[in-house]
Enzyme design. Structure first.
Site, short mmCIF file in Angstrom:
data_model
loop_
_atom_site.label_atom_id
_atom_site.label_comp_id
_atom_site.label_asym_id
_atom_site.label_seq_id
_atom_site.Cartn_x
_atom_site.Cartn_y
_atom_site.Cartn_z
CD GLU A 98 -1.48 -0.21 3.60
OE1 GLU A 98 -2.17 0.81 3.76
OE2 GLU A 98 -1.64 -1.26 4.25
CB CYS A 130 -2.43 -4.88 6.19
SG CYS A 130 -2.05 -3.30 6.93
CG HIS A 255 -2.32 -7.29 9.97
ND1 HIS A 255 -1.09 -6.83 9.54
CD2 HIS A 255 -3.07 -6.18 10.21
CE1 HIS A 255 -1.11 -5.51 9.52
NE2 HIS A 255 -2.30 -5.09 9.92
P1 HMG Z 1 -5.10 5.78 21.09
O1 HMG Z 1 -6.50 6.19 20.85
O2 HMG Z 1 -4.10 6.85 21.29
O3 HMG Z 1 -4.96 4.76 22.28
O4 HMG Z 1 -4.59 4.94 19.85
P2 HMG Z 1 -5.96 4.45 23.48
O5 HMG Z 1 -6.23 5.70 24.23
O6 HMG Z 1 -7.10 3.61 23.01
O7 HMG Z 1 -4.98 3.54 24.36
C1 HMG Z 1 -4.47 2.36 23.87
C2 HMG Z 1 -4.27 1.41 25.02
O8 HMG Z 1 -3.26 1.95 25.88
C3 HMG Z 1 -5.50 1.23 25.90
O9 HMG Z 1 -5.50 -0.12 26.31
C4 HMG Z 1 -5.21 2.13 27.09
O10 HMG Z 1 -5.90 1.74 28.29
C5 HMG Z 1 -3.73 1.93 27.23
P3 HMG Z 1 -6.81 -1.03 26.09
O11 HMG Z 1 -7.86 -0.42 26.92
O12 HMG Z 1 -7.12 -0.93 24.62
O13 HMG Z 1 -6.38 -2.39 26.53
N1 HMG Z 1 -3.06 2.99 27.97
C6 HMG Z 1 -2.09 2.74 28.88
N2 HMG Z 1 -1.55 1.61 29.34
C7 HMG Z 1 -0.55 1.69 30.28
N3 HMG Z 1 -0.11 2.88 30.78
C8 HMG Z 1 -0.64 4.04 30.34
C9 HMG Z 1 -1.68 4.01 29.37
N4 HMG Z 1 -2.40 4.96 28.72
C10 HMG Z 1 -3.24 4.32 27.88
N5 HMG Z 1 -0.19 5.20 30.85
C11 HMG Z 1 -5.17 3.34 18.13
C12 HMG Z 1 -4.87 3.56 19.61
C13 HMG Z 1 -5.25 1.86 17.82
C14 HMG Z 1 -6.52 3.96 17.82
C15 HMG Z 1 -4.05 3.98 17.31
O14 HMG Z 1 -2.83 3.33 17.58
C16 HMG Z 1 -4.31 3.95 15.84
O15 HMG Z 1 -5.09 4.74 15.31
N6 HMG Z 1 -3.68 2.99 15.12
C17 HMG Z 1 -3.86 2.83 13.70
C18 HMG Z 1 -5.03 1.91 13.42
C19 HMG Z 1 -4.75 0.48 13.80
O16 HMG Z 1 -3.61 0.10 13.97
N7 HMG Z 1 -5.81 -0.34 13.88
C20 HMG Z 1 -5.66 -1.73 14.15
C21 HMG Z 1 -6.67 -2.60 13.41
S1 HMG Z 1 -6.81 -2.12 11.69
C22 HMG Z 1 -5.43 -2.80 10.91
O17 HMG Z 1 -4.80 -3.67 11.44
C23 HMG Z 1 -5.08 -2.31 9.55
C24 HMG Z 1 -3.85 -1.48 9.46
O18 HMG Z 1 -2.70 -2.30 9.64
C25 HMG Z 1 -3.82 -0.76 8.12
C26 HMG Z 1 -4.01 -1.58 6.87
O19 HMG Z 1 -4.78 -2.52 6.76
O20 HMG Z 1 -3.40 -1.15 5.88
C27 HMG Z 1 -3.79 -0.39 10.53
#
Ligand code: HMG
Length: 375
Positions: A98, A130, A255
Site C-alpha cells: 500500500e 495490509c 496481522h
Molecule cells: P489511542 O486512541 O491513542 O490509544 O490509539 P488508546 O487511548 O485507546 O490507548 C491504547 C491502550 O493503551 C488502551 O488499552 C489504554 O488503556 C492503554 P486497552 O484499553 O485498549 O487495553 N493505555 C495505557 N496503558 C498503560 N499505561 C498508560 C496508558 N495509557 C493508555 N499510561 C489506536 C490507539 C489503535 C486507535 C491507534 O494506535 C491507531 O489509530 N492505530 C492505527 C489503526 C490500527 O492500527 N488499527 C488496528 C486494526 S486495523 C489494521 O490492522 C489495519 C492497518 O494495519 C492498516 C491496513 O490494513 O493497511 C492499521
C-alpha cells in the site's frame, strides 16, 4: 477447555503430493529504528501507553536511499538465492503493497527492474491495504494449482513503509519491512488451498489519492479486525467447535498492527466462542505471543506484518506441523489461511535475514527522529 489434544500431523510422504507452497523465503528491514519510549518522551506521553497499552517496542525506519522498492528487492534477492533457480524459471512476480510509487506503474516493475527480471513473466501489484501480500500469495498459489503456471514458479513480495502523520495516535505503530516468497514446491510450507475470506466495505483506514499519510477511524478499525477474525475462524471450523480447529495448530499468526491488537482479537475470539478468560489468555501466551517477537522490533510493516509473524512461527517446525495465519486489510478484507511445514522449515534458513538486519541497524535519538519528521 484445552487446545492441544486435537493436533493433526501430516506425514511427510503426504506432503510430497501437493506441489504448491513456499519453496523459499527472504526478509528485509531498513537500517534505522526508534525505540517507542523515545517517541513517548518526544510526544509527552507516558511510555507505558506505548509499551504496555499497545505492546510496541521498536519501529523500523528507512534511511536515505531506502524505500519500499529497495526493501522488496533485498528480500527478493535473498529468497531467490536460497531457492537456487534461474530468473527465467519465474513466470509471475506480484507485489502486495500500500506504499505505491505510482498510480499506474506497478511496484513489481520497479522491483523487476532492480532484479533484472524480464521476458515471459506476468508482473503486477496487488492493493488491499495490509491484505495485499496475502492476496498476491493466494493468486500465485491458485495459479500454480490451476496448472496455468506450467513448471514456472512465482515470486511474491509483501513490502511496505508505514508512516503516520507526526503526532497521529498511530505514530507509535509505524514500521517497515518486506517478505519475499518463491511459490513453487512446498519445501518450507504447503499453503492449504482451502481458506476462508470475509469482507465488508468500510472506511476504517484509507489514504486518499495525493495524500502522504492515512486517515484512520481507530475504534472502527479495531472492531472490523475482530469481526474478521471471529467470522473466518468460525467459517473454517464449520460444524466443529472453533477450539478443535485451534487445537490443530502449533502457532496462530495474525496481522500485527500492534501486538495488543492481536491480544484483543484473541480475547474476542475466546469470548465469541464461550472460552473462559484464563484459557484464552493461555492460548495467547503459548501459541500467539511467540510469533510476534520480530514484529515487536519492526513495528507495523502493513502487508509484510503477517508474513514476518509466519516466518517466525515456521522456524524449527517439523514437517507436517501446522500453523494458521489471519490476514487483515483495512477497507476491509480478511482471510484465514493454514500452512503445513515442509522439510526445510526445521533449518529455517531465512531466520538469518532478520538477525543480520536487526544487528546492523542504527538506533535514532528522539532529536534525530524529530528533525527527520519536521515535527
Ligand atoms: P489511542 O486512541 O491513542 O490509544 O490509539 P488508546 O487511548 O485507546 O490507548 C491504547 C491502550 O493503551 C488502551 O488499552 C489504554 O488503556 C492503554 P486497552 O484499553 O485498549 O487495553 N493505555 C495505557 N496503558 C498503560 N499505561 C498508560 C496508558 N495509557 C493508555 N499510561 C489506536 C490507539 C489503535 C486507535 C491507534 O494506535 C491507531 O489509530 N492505530 C492505527 C489503526 C490500527 O492500527 N488499527 C488496528 C486494526 S486495523 C489494521 O490492522 C489495519 C492497518 O494495519 C492498516 C491496513 O490494513 O493497511 C492499521
Amino acid at each position: 477447555m484445552h487446545f492441544l489434544v486435537l493436533r493433526r500431523v501430516f506425514p511427510p510422504a503426504l506432503l510430497a503430493m501437493n506441489h504448491h507452497g513456499i519453496a523459499s523465503m527472504g526478509l528485509a528491514i531498513p537500517s534505522r529504528y526508534l525505540d517507542v519510549r523515545d517517541l513517548a518522551d518526544l510526544r509527552g506521553v507516558d511510555p507505558n501507553k506505548y509499551t504496555k497499552g499497545l505492546g510496541c517496542h521498536e519501529m523500523a525506519l528507512c534511511a536515505e536511499g531506502e524505500d519500499v522498492v529497495t526493501l522488496a528487492a533485498a528480500a527478493a534477492r535473498r529468497a531467490i538465492e536460497r531457492w537456487g533457480g534461474p530468473l527465467s524459471d519465474l513466470g509471475l512476480i506480484a507485489v502486495g503493497t500500500e506504499t505505491a510509487k505510482d498510480m499506474s506503474r506497478p511496484l513489481s516493475a520497479f522491483v523487476a527492474e532492480d532484479l533484472g527480471l524480464d521476458g515471459h513473466v506476468r508482473s503486477y501489484e496487488v492493493k488491499h491495504a495490509c491484505y495485499g501480500g496475502t492476496l498476491a500469495l493466494r493468486q500465485a498459489l491458485e495459479w500454480r494449482a490451476s496448472g496455468a503456471s506450467g513448471p514456472k514458479a512465482a515470486l511474491v513480495i509483501a513490502s511496505d513503509v508505514a508512516l503516520y502523520a507526526p503526532k497521529d495516535p498511530g505514530e507509535p505503530t509505524q514500521g517497515a519491512g518486506a517478505v519475499a516468497m518463491i511459490v513453487a514446491e512446498p519445501r518450507i510450507a504447503e499453503v492449504d488451498l482451502r481458506s476462508e475470506a470475509y469482507a465488508k466495505p468500510v472506511f476504517d483506514f484509507w489514504r486518499p489519492v495525493g495524500e502522504s499519510f492515512p486517515k484512520v477511524d481507530g475504534p472502527l478499525s479495531l472492531e472490523c479486525y475482530n469481526l474478521g477474525a471471529e467470522r473466518t475462524f468460525a467459517a473454517l471450523a464449520g460444524d466443529r467447535p472453533v477450539a478443535d480447529l485451534v487445537g490443530e495448530f502449533e502457532a496462530l499468526c495474525f496481522h500485527v498492527p500492534f501486538p495488543k491488537m492481536v491480544k484483543k482479537a484473541v480475547m474476542h475470539l475466546g469470548a465469541a466462542n464461550g472460552w473462559d478468560e484464563p484459557t484464552t489468555a493461555g492460548l495467547f501466551e503459548t501459541k500467539v505471543m511467540p510469533t510476534m517477537e520480530d514484529n515487536r522490533r519492526v513495528g507495523n510493516a502493513y502487508t509484510a506484518s503477517l508474513w514476518i509473524s509466519v516466518a517466525r512461527a515456521l522456524r524449527g517446525l517439523q514437517a507436517g506441523q501446522r500453523i494458521a495465519a489471519y490476514s487483515y486489510g483495512s477497507g476491509f478484507g480478511a482471510e484465514l489461511l493454514t500452512l503445513t511445514a515442509g522439510k526445510d522449515a526445521a533449518a529455517a534458513a531465512w531466520a538469518a535475514d532478520l538477525e543480520a538486519d536487526l544487528a546492523a541497524r542504527r538506533r535514532l535519538s528522539a532529536d534525530d527522529y524529530q528533525a527527520w519528521r519536521g515535527a
